[in-house]
Design a protein around this motif. Structure first.
Motif, mmCIF file in Angstrom:
data_model
loop_
_atom_site.group_PDB
_atom_site.id
_atom_site.type_symbol
_atom_site.label_atom_id
_atom_site.label_comp_id
_atom_site.label_asym_id
_atom_site.label_seq_id
_atom_site.Cartn_x
_atom_site.Cartn_y
_atom_site.Cartn_z
ATOM 1 N N PHE C 289 0.839 -1.192 0.000
ATOM 2 C CA PHE C 289 0.000 0.000 0.000
ATOM 3 C C PHE C 289 0.870 1.235 0.000
ATOM 4 C CE2 PHE C 289 -3.454 -2.496 2.358
ATOM 5 C CZ PHE C 289 -4.220 -2.618 1.215
ATOM 6 N N GLU C 290 0.332 2.287 -0.571
ATOM 7 C CA GLU C 290 1.011 3.567 -0.497
ATOM 8 C C GLU C 290 -0.049 4.621 -0.199
ATOM 9 O OE1 GLU C 290 3.692 4.454 -3.769
ATOM 10 O OE2 GLU C 290 3.148 6.576 -3.541
ATOM 11 N N ALA C 291 0.235 5.492 0.745
ATOM 12 C CA ALA C 291 -0.740 6.531 1.092
ATOM 13 C C ALA C 291 -0.009 7.804 1.490
ATOM 14 C CB ALA C 291 -1.616 6.059 2.243
ATOM 15 N N LEU C 292 -0.738 8.946 1.428
ATOM 16 C CA LEU C 292 -0.153 10.223 1.823
ATOM 17 C C LEU C 292 -0.199 10.339 3.337
ATOM 18 C CD1 LEU C 292 -1.742 12.625 -0.816
ATOM 19 C CD2 LEU C 292 0.361 11.274 -0.969
ATOM 20 N N GLU C 293 0.905 10.729 3.955
ATOM 21 C CA GLU C 293 0.940 10.889 5.402
ATOM 22 C C GLU C 293 2.125 11.770 5.780
ATOM 23 O OE1 GLU C 293 -1.044 9.882 8.007
ATOM 24 O OE2 GLU C 293 0.386 11.068 9.172
ATOM 25 N N ASP C 294 1.843 12.844 6.517
ATOM 26 C CA ASP C 294 2.891 13.790 6.885
ATOM 27 C C ASP C 294 3.800 13.252 7.981
ATOM 28 O OD1 ASP C 294 1.692 15.381 5.079
ATOM 29 O OD2 ASP C 294 0.596 16.594 6.545
ATOM 30 N N ASP C 295 3.211 12.474 8.886
ATOM 31 C CA ASP C 295 4.008 11.988 10.013
ATOM 32 C C ASP C 295 5.032 10.963 9.533
ATOM 33 O OD1 ASP C 295 2.789 13.569 11.799
ATOM 34 O OD2 ASP C 295 1.375 12.050 12.547
ATOM 35 N N ARG C 296 6.182 11.039 10.156
ATOM 36 C CA ARG C 296 7.187 10.016 9.852
ATOM 37 C C ARG C 296 6.941 8.858 10.803
ATOM 38 N NH1 ARG C 296 11.677 11.820 7.022
ATOM 39 N NH2 ARG C 296 11.622 14.056 6.597
ATOM 40 N N LEU C 297 6.237 7.881 10.336
ATOM 41 C CA LEU C 297 5.943 6.737 11.195
ATOM 42 C C LEU C 297 7.164 5.836 11.259
ATOM 43 C CD1 LEU C 297 2.383 5.901 9.833
ATOM 44 C CD2 LEU C 297 2.988 7.314 11.803
ATOM 45 N N ALA C 298 7.337 5.208 12.407
ATOM 46 C CA ALA C 298 8.487 4.331 12.592
ATOM 47 C C ALA C 298 8.353 3.117 11.686
ATOM 48 C CB ALA C 298 8.567 3.901 14.051
ATOM 49 N N VAL C 299 9.435 2.792 11.032
ATOM 50 C CA VAL C 299 9.426 1.615 10.168
ATOM 51 C C VAL C 299 9.235 0.376 11.037
ATOM 52 C CG1 VAL C 299 10.840 0.219 8.602
ATOM 53 C CG2 VAL C 299 10.831 2.722 8.402
ATOM 54 N N GLY C 300 8.365 -0.478 10.586
ATOM 55 C CA GLY C 300 8.085 -1.700 11.326
ATOM 56 C C GLY C 300 6.886 -1.594 12.244
ATOM 57 N N SER C 301 6.431 -0.347 12.504
ATOM 58 C CA SER C 301 5.264 -0.209 13.384
ATOM 59 C C SER C 301 3.980 -0.582 12.641
ATOM 60 C CB SER C 301 5.169 1.227 13.904
ATOM 61 O OG SER C 301 4.944 2.099 12.829
ATOM 62 N N THR C 302 2.961 -0.894 13.416
ATOM 63 C CA THR C 302 1.678 -1.281 12.821
ATOM 64 C C THR C 302 0.856 -0.015 12.521
ATOM 65 O OG1 THR C 302 1.708 -3.296 14.123
ATOM 66 C CG2 THR C 302 -0.397 -2.672 13.157
ATOM 67 N N ALA C 303 0.253 0.018 11.356
ATOM 68 C CA ALA C 303 -0.642 1.126 11.013
ATOM 69 C C ALA C 303 -1.832 0.554 10.254
ATOM 70 C CB ALA C 303 0.085 2.165 10.170
ATOM 71 N N TRP C 304 -2.870 1.346 10.201
ATOM 72 C CA TRP C 304 -4.054 0.906 9.465
ATOM 73 C C TRP C 304 -4.342 1.891 8.338
ATOM 74 C CZ3 TRP C 304 -3.380 0.407 14.617
ATOM 75 C CH2 TRP C 304 -3.557 -0.874 15.165
ATOM 76 N N LEU C 305 -4.860 1.358 7.289
ATOM 77 C CA LEU C 305 -5.256 2.190 6.167
ATOM 78 C C LEU C 305 -6.778 2.144 6.100
ATOM 79 C CD1 LEU C 305 -3.124 3.499 4.510
ATOM 80 C CD2 LEU C 305 -3.437 1.774 2.733
ATOM 81 N N GLY C 306 -7.392 3.318 6.122
ATOM 82 C CA GLY C 306 -8.842 3.351 5.995
ATOM 83 C C GLY C 306 -9.211 3.840 4.610
ATOM 84 N N VAL C 307 -9.999 3.056 3.907
ATOM 85 C CA VAL C 307 -10.407 3.456 2.557
ATOM 86 C C VAL C 307 -11.919 3.317 2.456
ATOM 87 C CG1 VAL C 307 -9.906 3.233 0.115
ATOM 88 C CG2 VAL C 307 -8.279 2.352 1.788
#
Lengths: 263, 298, 387
Positions: C289-307
């Motif tokens: 997945f690729e999405a726009l996000e200003d925050d620099r999230l830590a690599v390896g951390s869990t995130a969710w994509l809402g579509v």
């Protein structure tokens, strides 16, 4: 935001209940008074209860009253339940107004008028006054109370249940006995109890419609009360109050338990 | 619906029963009130002479007259007892309202579980014998009774209440209090709390909300309670007989005396008819109100 | 204050210019500061702080039991806070009982006085204020016209339809000209069609009066349509406050994303984050997945994509290269008239909802169950959520 009771609310309820119960409590207390003078406490004694057992007239009156009560209450319950079903279930029918008038009028009608009119009926037909005339009179008056009690329950009873039974193949009569009656049974039982208590309690109608050999307990008590207060009456009154209170409280607890289970 | 005629049939039994034992007897009372006293058993005349056939019936109707009523209006005792009955019932109803309303209102403010128990406590005396409850007051009110014993302990003057009109009022209020409290409680308990909140929201203090919302909405209960007490009180017998004095005049007592003591059955009947005529309007009002309440509950 | 009579005919465009909350010089009309309310062991409202501005149409949105009604009742004075304070126009409301507060409430049950006629109901609050008789009559007439009930002044509440009762309740609450109108689930008792109409009437009414409205609702559509700002509540907390478009397009949590509208939530592990874009690895989408996000999230951390379903395109032919491509087969679809919603089962086994506008009446190749298909979405169509 259900506001709790204020001090004024609590005071009025407490005062009201005290007013309602105090005289009865005093009556019960003084039935155990050793002194014959009702107002002077002469120590605890159950001798007036013993005296009751030796009073044959009183025992006979109790026996008459119980029989009148049992028979008239049962009769009234059957007729009154039928009347309630008719009023709730059949909508408008000819004479409905007259019918409901005949149900509600005896509830408030002065007893003297009811007693007098029933007496004249029995006299007109040349019926000897006695046990059966009292019973029939009590059934007539208490029938109306039964109707009101059962009617209230029937109105809240979901008619769809009865229709479901009809849909599943019951005749209207079968549906009534299989579905409606079991569901309104507590109300019918309560109505019977009410009818029985009212019959037990009645003085005026019984005085009019009774004859020799059918003296009921209230008639007996009344004739003694006219002579003044006596500890024996206190004793028999206490028994009567105790009997009724036990019945009513038991019914209340039973109903409460049912409700708790249903909830 | 096929069910209709059958439930109609079920209605027939109690209908017939009430017709024979409730409605028809009133015609007899009405008839008797038009008869005259006689030294016979039963003590009135005329009676229909069935052996004479049609002529006997005609003779019977010809002999009916309003003489008994005329006799009642000539005797000031009857008029006085009529007026004083209405007076007793009206005043007692007023007192009952003033006493009963705060009790019913107070009950309705308790939590649901407590309310059940309070209701029980109010109903309990109602199940207890009327006669016994009135009798209980004799012991309290009589000259050497419990009230005076109590008063003398505090050095207060004794009150001679038994066999006075005051005793009758006490008895009436006491005996009929549950009948006043219960209908009032029924309407007050059902009242929607959000209405009071709405009133508060629109600027009412508690007292104002009570008078502008609670009280007007409880008027059906006030009406029911007042009628339920007033009507039977007019004809009350036991209370004036046991607690009242010889001067206490009430219609119930008058009928009883005419009937049992004076054996004047026509007079008793005429008094009963006069009382009934007075009560017809309140009774019809009561019936209509009950029917309306039941329709509303449907 | 210039905000009291703003034109808002073109709801989309002009509405966005109304933003008193963005102006630090403005004093809010109502301020909740750390308000907490407990019932027994349950905390209905937990440390809530919130400002509502003059002329704002503010919505408290949340499922039943989230504390939104309690929050409103605290403001109306039917409940007392256990902690915190509430001010109205700079004045602390503590110790003021409901009848002393210049706010009026429209009850969910309407709470119309059954013994009073329509006009008497509307006049109730005015009488209580001691308004002279003539003025009361004028105001009642005005209110009846406002809610279009002119002919029904003498009716009793039980002679009215549900919609008419709702309008009487509204008129009654507005008549005393409160500083603020509180609406507790005002449309819950109406049927769908009437509800939609009434939503727009409420907006128009609020515009005309310039009055501050606070609405409590569990219906996200109602909140979206009517409100300038929405506060989404959960278990006594406020989770997010924002304009309808903000909470819909940029929810700050999976809870908000899921509560407002339909959403597909994909879980993944962050593989890169450069302060502009985020890429995620997930079994649902082998190409990532690729999405726009200003925050620099830590690599390896869990995130969710809402579509959102309407932001996912459905193709019958394999799309070209790029991220956010998923293959699957149509498991189910629902034809809604204006839209068709497809449920697509991915190769990973999970299902995704995609919505397609029915732009033309005839479709060349209708899509049926078990058809193979591909789903794509643009990087700017997805929102990255970390909680």
């Amino acid at each position: 935001m259900k506001r709790g009771p204020s001090a004024f609310n609590i005071a009025s309820v407490v005062a009201g209940l005290a007013f309602l119960h105090l005289p009865i409590v005093l009556l019960v207390v003084y039935s155990f008074n050793a002194s014959r003078l009702v107002t002077v406490w002469g120590g605890f004694s159950t001798k007036w209860y013993g005296a009751l057992l030796r009073d044959d007239q009183l025992l006979a009156a109790i026996w008459v009253t119980l029989r009148v009560g049992l028979i008239s209450a049962s009769l009234a319950t059957v007729l009154g339940t039928l009347a309630a079903v008719a009023l709730v279930r059949s909508g408008r029918f000819k004479g409905r107004l007259l019918f409901s008038g005949m149900i509600y009028a005896p509830l408030v009608m002065p007893e003297v008028i009811l007693g007098l009119s029933l007496l004249l009926l029995f006299v007109a037909f040349g019926l000897p006054r006695g046990f059966w005339t009292v019973t029939v009179s009590h059934a007539t008056v208490t029938l109306c109370y039964v109707t009101v009690v059962v009617q209230a329950r029937l109105i809240s009873f979901d008619k769809a249940l009865e229709e479901a039974a009809r849909d599943l193949g019951c005749t209207p009569l079968k549906a009534f006995f299989a579905v409606t009656l079991p569901n309104i049974a507590p109300a019918v039982a309560a109505a019977w109890m009410l009818a029985f208590t009212l019959s037990l309690d009645d003085l005026v109608i019984a005085s009019f419609t009774s004859g020799p050999g059918a003296t009921t307990l209230p008639m007996r008590i009344y004739s003694q009360v006219r002579l003044g207060v006596s500890p024996e009456i206190n004793a028999v009154s206490t028994l009567l109050v105790g009997l009724v209170a036990t019945g009513v409280i038991a019914a209340y607890l039973f109903q409460n338990r049912r409700r708790g289970r249903d909830a | 619906m096929k069910g209709r005629p059958r439930t109609g049939l079920a209605a027939l039994a109690p209908f017939l029963w009430l017709g024979v034992f409730f409605l028809f007897p009133f015609l007899l009372v009405a008839k008797l009130s038009l008869s005259d006293t006689a030294l016979a058993m039963p003590p009135y005349a005329p009676r229909v002479d069935w052996s004479a056939g049609w002529a006997g019936v005609r003779a019977f109707f010809a002999a009916l007259d309003f003489e008994t009523y005329a006799r009642l209006t000539r005797d000031s005792l009857y008029i006085a007892s009529y007026l004083s009955s209405l007076m007793f019932a009206a005043v007692a109803t007023g007192i009952l309202l003033v006493i009963g309303y705060p009790i019913a209102y107070g009950m309705s403010r308790f939590a649901a579980s407590t309310r059940q128990a309070l209701l029980m406590a109010v109903i309990l005396p109602f199940w207890t014998s009327f006669l016994i409850r009135v009798y209980a007051w004799i012991a309290v009110l009589k000259p050497e009774g419990l009230l005076n014993t109590f008063l003398s302990q505090f050095g207060l003057p004794e009150l001679n209440l038994l066999n006075t009109d005051t005793a009758v009022y006490i008895g009436l209020v006491y005996a009929y209090l549950p009948f006043m409290v219960l209908p009032l409680y029924a309407v007050l308990e059902k009242q929607d709390q959000s209405l009071l909140e709405a009133a508060a929201d629109l600027g009412c203090t508690r007292t104002q909300a009570f008078w502008r919302v609670t009280f007007p909405l409880s008027l059906p209960g006030v009406g029911a309670g007042a009628l339920l007490c007033f009507i039977p009180m007019v004809g009350e017998f036991v209370i004036p007989d046991l607690l009242g004095g010889s001067g206490t005049l009430m219609l119930g007592k008058t009928i009883w005396t005419e009937f049992f003591a004076n054996r004047d059955w026509p007079a008793a009947s005429a008094v009963a008819i006069a009382m009934l005529a007075t009560l017809v309007i309140p009774i019809v009002l009561y019936q209509r109100q009950q029917t309306k309440m039941i329709e509303a509950g449907r | 204050m210039s905000t009291s009579r703003r034109p808002r005919l073109n709801i989309g465009a002009v509405r966005s210019s109304f933003a008193p909350w963005a102006d630090p010089s403005l004093e809010p009309l109502v301020r909740f500061e750390g308000v907490t309310k407990r019932f027994g062991n349950e905390t209905a409202v937990n440390d809530v702080s919130l400002s509502i501005y003059e002329s704002e149409f503010f919505a408290l949105l949340g499922p039943s039991g989230c504390g939104k009604t309690t929050l409103m009742r605290l403001l109306a004075g039917f409940e007392t806070p256990d902690a915190g304070r509430i001010t109205l126009a700079g004045e602390d409301l503590a110790g003021r009982s409901p009848h002393q507060r210049p706010v009026n409430m429209m009850f969910q049950s309407y709470a119309l006085f059954p013994h009073l006629s329509v006009e008497q109901n509307i006049a109730f609050g005015l009488k209580q204020q001691g308004t002279p008789k003539g003025q009361i009559a004028d105001r009642v007439t005005e209110m009846l016209a406002l809610v279009r009930l002119e002919g029904l002044a003498r009716r009793k509440p039980h002679q009215l339809s549900g919609g008419q009762r709702q309008r009487v309740a509204l008129a009654r609450a507005i008549a005393p000209n409160p500083k603020m109108l509180l609406l507790d689930e005002p449309l819950a008792a109406l049927d769908k069609k009437l509800r939609e109409e009434t939503q727009f009437e409420l907006i128009a009414l609020q515009q005309r009066l310039g009055m501050t409205f606070l609405i409590v609702t569990h219906d996200q559509e109602e909140a979206m349509v009517t409100a300038d700002r929405i506060a989404v509540m959960r278990e006594g907390h406020i989770v997010q406050i924002g304009r309808p478009a903000e909470v819909y397009e940029t929810p700050n949590s999976r809870y908000v994303a899921d509560f407002i509208g339909d959403v597909n939530l994909f879980e993944g592990a962050v593989t890169a984050a450069d302060g502009k874009r985020v890429t995620l690895a997930t079994p649902d989408c082998p190409v990532g997945f690729e999405a726009l996000e200003d925050d620099r999230l830590a690599v390896g951390s869990t995130a969710w994509l809402g579509v959102r379903p309407e932001k996912i395109q459905l193709h019958l032919d394999p799309p070209k290269e790029g991220p956010n491509r998923m293959a699957g087969k149509v498991a189910d679809y629902g034809y809604l008239g204006d839209w068709t919603t497809y449920v697509v089962e991915l190769e990973s086994g999970r299902t995704v909802r995609a919505a397609r506008a029915n732009a033309s009446r005839l479709v060349a190749r209708p899509i049926a169950c078990d058809d193979l298909c591909w789903l794509t979405f643009a990087p700017d169509a997805a929102v990255v959520l970390t909680r």
